[in-house]
Design an enzyme around this catalytic site. Structure first.
Site, PDB file in Angstrom:
ATOM      1  N   ARG A   1      27.894  22.887  42.206  1.00 43.06           N
ATOM      2  CA  ARG A   1      28.402  22.880  40.817  1.00 43.06           C
ATOM      3  C   ARG A   1      27.820  23.980  39.953  1.00 43.06           C
ATOM      4  NH1 ARG A   1      27.717  17.391  41.659  1.00 43.06           N
ATOM      5  NH2 ARG A   1      29.694  16.351  42.091  1.00 43.06           N
TER       6      ARG A   1
ATOM      7  N   LYS B   1      33.996  36.694  34.306  1.00 41.30           N
ATOM      8  CA  LYS B   1      35.175  36.169  35.004  1.00 41.30           C
ATOM      9  C   LYS B   1      34.927  36.264  36.502  1.00 41.30           C
ATOM     10  CE  LYS B   1      38.949  37.350  31.846  1.00 41.30           C
ATOM     11  NZ  LYS B   1      40.214  38.110  31.798  1.00 41.30           N
TER      12      LYS B   1
ATOM     13  N   GLU C   1      39.313  53.216  33.896  1.00 42.61           N
ATOM     14  CA  GLU C   1      38.875  52.117  33.021  1.00 42.61           C
ATOM     15  C   GLU C   1      37.896  52.637  31.959  1.00 42.61           C
ATOM     16  OE1 GLU C   1      40.297  49.137  33.315  1.00 42.61           O
ATOM     17  OE2 GLU C   1      41.026  49.065  35.392  1.00 42.61           O
TER      18      GLU C   1
ATOM     19  N   LYS D   1      32.705  46.951  26.518  1.00 41.96           N
ATOM     20  CA  LYS D   1      33.248  45.730  27.125  1.00 41.96           C
ATOM     21  C   LYS D   1      32.466  44.510  26.645  1.00 41.96           C
ATOM     22  CE  LYS D   1      35.010  43.131  30.846  1.00 41.96           C
ATOM     23  NZ  LYS D   1      35.469  42.932  32.199  1.00 41.96           N
TER      24      LYS D   1
ATOM     25  N   GLU E   1      39.068  34.809  26.054  1.00 40.00           N
ATOM     26  CA  GLU E   1      40.324  35.528  25.950  1.00 40.00           C
ATOM     27  C   GLU E   1      41.394  34.827  25.125  1.00 40.00           C
ATOM     28  OE1 GLU E   1      41.869  36.998  29.666  1.00 40.00           O
ATOM     29  OE2 GLU E   1      42.463  38.792  28.596  1.00 40.00           O
TER      30      GLU E   1
ATOM     31  N   ARG F   1      39.723  39.972  23.295  1.00 45.62           N
ATOM     32  CA  ARG F   1      39.552  40.368  24.691  1.00 45.62           C
ATOM     33  C   ARG F   1      40.829  40.996  25.261  1.00 45.62           C
ATOM     34  NH1 ARG F   1      35.741  37.385  29.228  1.00 45.62           N
ATOM     35  NH2 ARG F   1      36.061  38.958  30.807  1.00 45.62           N
TER      36      ARG F   1
ATOM     37  N   ASN G   1      43.112  44.741  28.139  1.00 45.85           N
ATOM     38  CA  ASN G   1      44.314  44.833  28.966  1.00 45.85           C
ATOM     39  C   ASN G   1      45.180  46.034  28.614  1.00 45.85           C
ATOM     40  OD1 ASN G   1      43.857  42.531  30.516  1.00 45.85           O
ATOM     41  ND2 ASN G   1      44.648  41.214  28.884  1.00 45.85           N
TER      42      ASN G   1
ATOM     43  N   HIS H   1      47.437  47.643  31.089  1.00 46.99           N
ATOM     44  CA  HIS H   1      47.544  46.744  32.231  1.00 46.99           C
ATOM     45  C   HIS H   1      48.864  45.971  32.295  1.00 46.99           C
ATOM     46  CE1 HIS H   1      43.363  47.765  32.735  1.00 46.99           C
ATOM     47  NE2 HIS H   1      43.253  47.022  33.813  1.00 46.99           N
TER      48      HIS H   1
ATOM     49  N   HIS I   1      50.196  46.607  35.679  1.00 48.92           N
ATOM     50  CA  HIS I   1      50.380  45.554  36.686  1.00 48.92           C
ATOM     51  C   HIS I   1      51.801  45.560  37.224  1.00 48.92           C
ATOM     52  CE1 HIS I   1      46.751  43.003  35.188  1.00 48.92           C
ATOM     53  NE2 HIS I   1      46.424  43.738  36.229  1.00 48.92           N
TER      54      HIS I   1
ATOM     55  N   HIS J   1      45.008  50.439  41.735  1.00 51.30           N
ATOM     56  CA  HIS J   1      44.930  49.820  40.410  1.00 51.30           C
ATOM     57  C   HIS J   1      44.614  50.849  39.315  1.00 51.30           C
ATOM     58  CE1 HIS J   1      44.120  46.817  37.341  1.00 51.30           C
ATOM     59  NE2 HIS J   1      42.972  47.425  37.101  1.00 51.30           N
TER      60      HIS J   1
HETATM   61  N1  LIG Z   1      36.034  39.935  36.905  1.00 53.94           N
HETATM   62  C1  LIG Z   1      36.576  40.854  36.141  1.00 53.94           C
HETATM   63  O1  LIG Z   1      36.470  40.826  34.917  1.00 53.94           O
HETATM   64  C2  LIG Z   1      37.324  41.979  36.786  1.00 53.94           C
HETATM   65  C3  LIG Z   1      37.693  43.091  36.025  1.00 53.94           C
HETATM   66  C4  LIG Z   1      38.334  44.137  36.658  1.00 53.94           C
HETATM   67  C5  LIG Z   1      38.604  44.072  38.022  1.00 53.94           C
HETATM   68  N2  LIG Z   1      38.243  42.970  38.723  1.00 53.94           N
HETATM   69  C6  LIG Z   1      38.496  42.882  40.159  1.00 53.94           C
HETATM   70  O2  LIG Z   1      37.793  43.920  40.815  1.00 53.94           O
HETATM   71  C7  LIG Z   1      38.429  44.193  42.061  1.00 53.94           C
HETATM   72  C8  LIG Z   1      38.452  45.679  42.274  1.00 53.94           C
HETATM   73  O3  LIG Z   1      37.134  46.151  42.338  1.00 53.94           O
HETATM   74  P1  LIG Z   1      36.761  47.478  43.134  1.00 53.94           P
HETATM   75  O4  LIG Z   1      37.682  48.555  42.758  1.00 53.94           O
HETATM   76  O5  LIG Z   1      35.305  47.689  42.967  1.00 53.94           O
HETATM   77  O6  LIG Z   1      37.168  47.087  44.630  1.00 53.94           O
HETATM   78  P2  LIG Z   1      36.316  46.718  45.954  1.00 53.94           P
HETATM   79  O7  LIG Z   1      35.252  45.741  45.659  1.00 53.94           O
HETATM   80  O8  LIG Z   1      37.306  46.352  46.985  1.00 53.94           O
HETATM   81  O9  LIG Z   1      35.630  48.101  46.338  1.00 53.94           O
HETATM   82  C9  LIG Z   1      36.444  49.177  46.742  1.00 53.94           C
HETATM   83  C10 LIG Z   1      36.051  49.676  48.149  1.00 53.94           C
HETATM   84  O10 LIG Z   1      34.833  50.416  48.058  1.00 53.94           O
HETATM   85  C11 LIG Z   1      33.878  49.900  48.977  1.00 53.94           C
HETATM   86  N3  LIG Z   1      32.582  50.134  48.364  1.00 53.94           N
HETATM   87  C12 LIG Z   1      32.018  49.458  47.352  1.00 53.94           C
HETATM   88  N4  LIG Z   1      30.886  50.058  46.959  1.00 53.94           N
HETATM   89  C13 LIG Z   1      30.727  51.128  47.749  1.00 53.94           C
HETATM   90  C14 LIG Z   1      29.745  52.154  47.812  1.00 53.94           C
HETATM   91  N5  LIG Z   1      28.749  52.237  46.931  1.00 53.94           N
HETATM   92  N6  LIG Z   1      29.875  53.100  48.767  1.00 53.94           N
HETATM   93  C15 LIG Z   1      30.939  53.061  49.630  1.00 53.94           C
HETATM   94  N7  LIG Z   1      31.900  52.137  49.597  1.00 53.94           N
HETATM   95  C16 LIG Z   1      31.795  51.182  48.672  1.00 53.94           C
HETATM   96  C17 LIG Z   1      34.272  48.467  49.185  1.00 53.94           C
HETATM   97  O11 LIG Z   1      33.792  47.982  50.419  1.00 53.94           O
HETATM   98  C18 LIG Z   1      35.793  48.573  49.158  1.00 53.94           C
HETATM   99  O12 LIG Z   1      36.268  48.992  50.400  1.00 53.94           O
HETATM  100  C19 LIG Z   1      39.792  43.533  41.985  1.00 53.94           C
HETATM  101  O13 LIG Z   1      39.796  42.406  42.839  1.00 53.94           O
HETATM  102  C20 LIG Z   1      39.926  43.106  40.546  1.00 53.94           C
HETATM  103  O14 LIG Z   1      40.682  41.930  40.380  1.00 53.94           O
HETATM  104  C21 LIG Z   1      37.614  41.933  38.134  1.00 53.94           C
HETATM  105 ZN   LIG Z   2      41.823  47.211  35.347  1.00 52.79          ZN
END
Ligand SMILES: NC(=O)c1ccc[n+]([C@@H]2O[C@H](COP(=O)([O-])OP(=O)(O)OC[C@H]3O[C@@H](n4cnc5c(N)ncnc54)[C@H](O)[C@@H]3O)[C@@H](O)[C@H]2O)c1
Ligand SMILES: [Zn+2]
Length: 351
Positions: A106, A128, A170, A212, A222, A226, A230, A233, A237, A249
């Protein structure tokens, strides 16, 4: 949120100070495990009780199945309530690792150790967490704030360039919605940023996180401000979805920001010169700003209507007054309802 170079080597003391626990579980993906995870486990094993669990890298593994596998591994290992999670990786790891922390027994404390630029400036801040389902992204999750975020910009050295540029989209968004001077600074330091200059990266991460965090602090769940995060986006999206998720993305968001700025121009909210300023800034980082010709407007509009942020079938978007300033509605709203005619005109102008 601590930002800097070499933070990974300081983790043993940082963890004890900001997230004390009897046992730590590093959650990471298969790529990051090889780059930093295994080494971090060895470093921490000297002083802390530590285990590492990993899952195969990729957005398609941000699922409930991965969540079950990770929580089962932790249960089998007897991790208790006195444990803590270290989510080490990009946004996928942060979201799924954070969701494990939100739900295991939990809820247990966790820290984010982001290793992509996107994770450092965006996903690790705000609380999030969650996973994707066949219906859509991030549909099952929880709000769960990390105890701390440790962003070591040195880890960006191994990040593929496309991922770095996606994160820049971003960062430029943060400038566009809240700080025009930051937007200009990013452009002025473009070469240093792309060459992974430690100071330039750290400064950008810090400013983006400030923006942020300020927005989220005002509106964690949100309901209001917040929504400005977006920006780009709503159309972004739609571009991702109609493009069958073949467009990254960050690229889709760049296209979306330009198109939503065009929307502002059509609605008389945004000066055309500010829309052009935004577009040329994005292009300077090699980001696309034109909607691919094979994505029909009708399908994009349809996808926008199915966005989970749509209320009562009416599309709401954040409009940019000028680079660095979000337009407010008559009653101070952060988003505006837009009709289809304006959207179609903006899409046509963004080809
Ligand atoms: N929680 C939130 O508020 C929020 C906000 C924006 C995006 N997101 C989420 O974030 C995700 C996208 O994140 P991302 O772009 O970091 O993707 P990701 O975590 O898939 O990383 C991208 C790629 O880079 C690799 N990688 C990571 N760090 C590395 C490093 N230092 N060296 C080499 N390779 C590395 C990973 O293994 C992966 O293959 C989505 O799922 C999205 O929904 C969440
Ligand atoms: Zn984004």
């Amino acid at each position: 949120v601590l930002v800097g170079g070499g933070l990974l080597t300081e983790l043993p003391s940082l963890l004890q100070r900001y997230c004390p626990a009897r046992r730590y579980v590093i959650i990471t993906d298969s790529h990051v495990a090889g780059h930093y995870g295994e080494r971090l486990r060895e470093t921490l094993a000297g002083t802390l009780d530590i285990m590492l669990v990993k899952f195969p890298a990729g957005e398609w593994n941000k699922t409930r199945e991965t969540w079950s596998m990770l929580t089962d591994r932790m249960l089998e290992a007897g991790v208790g309530r006195d444990g803590a999670v270290i989510a080490l990786g990009g946004g996928v790891t942060g979201d799924v690792g954070g969701f494990v922390a939100a739900t295991y027994h939990r809820g247990m404390p966790y820290v984010q150790v982001p290793t992509t630029l996107l994770a450092m400036i965006d996903s690790s801040v705000g609380g999030k967490t969650g996973v994707d389902t066949v219906t859509g992204q991030n549909l099952v999750g929880a709000f769960h704030q990390p105890r701390a975020v440790f962003a070591d910009v040195d880890t960006l050295a191994t990040l593929p360039r496309a991922q770095l540029v996606a994160g820049m989209a971003e960062a430029l968004k943060h400038g566009a919605i809240a700080d025009g001077r930051y937007f200009d600074t990013l452009l002025a330091r473009r070469d240093a940023l792309l060459a992974l200059d430690r100071d330039a990266l750290a400064e950008a991460v810090i400013r983006s996180v400030q923006i942020k965090a300020e927005v989220v602090a005002e509106d964690e769940r949100e309901t209001g401000r917040r929504a400005v995060l977006n920006f780009g986006h709503t159309i972004g999206h739609a571009v991702e979805a109609v493009g069958g998720y073949k467009i990254a993305h960050g690229e889709a968001v760049a296209i979306g920001m330009r198109a939503e700025a065009e929307l502002g121009v059509r609605l008389g909210v945004t000066d055309a010169s500010e829309c052009a300023r935004l577009a040329s800034g994005l292009q300077a980082f090699g980001l696309p700003v034109s909607i691919p010709v094979d994505l029909p407007a009708a399908r994009l509009v349809d996808a926008m209507r199915h966005d989970k942020k749509v209320r009562g079938g009416v599309v709401h978007v954040t409009l940019m007054r000028r680079v660095g300033e979000t337009a407010r509605g008559a009653r101070g709203e952060w988003t505006s309802a837009v009709d289809e005619t304006a959207i179609n005109a903006a899409l046509a102008a963004s080809r």
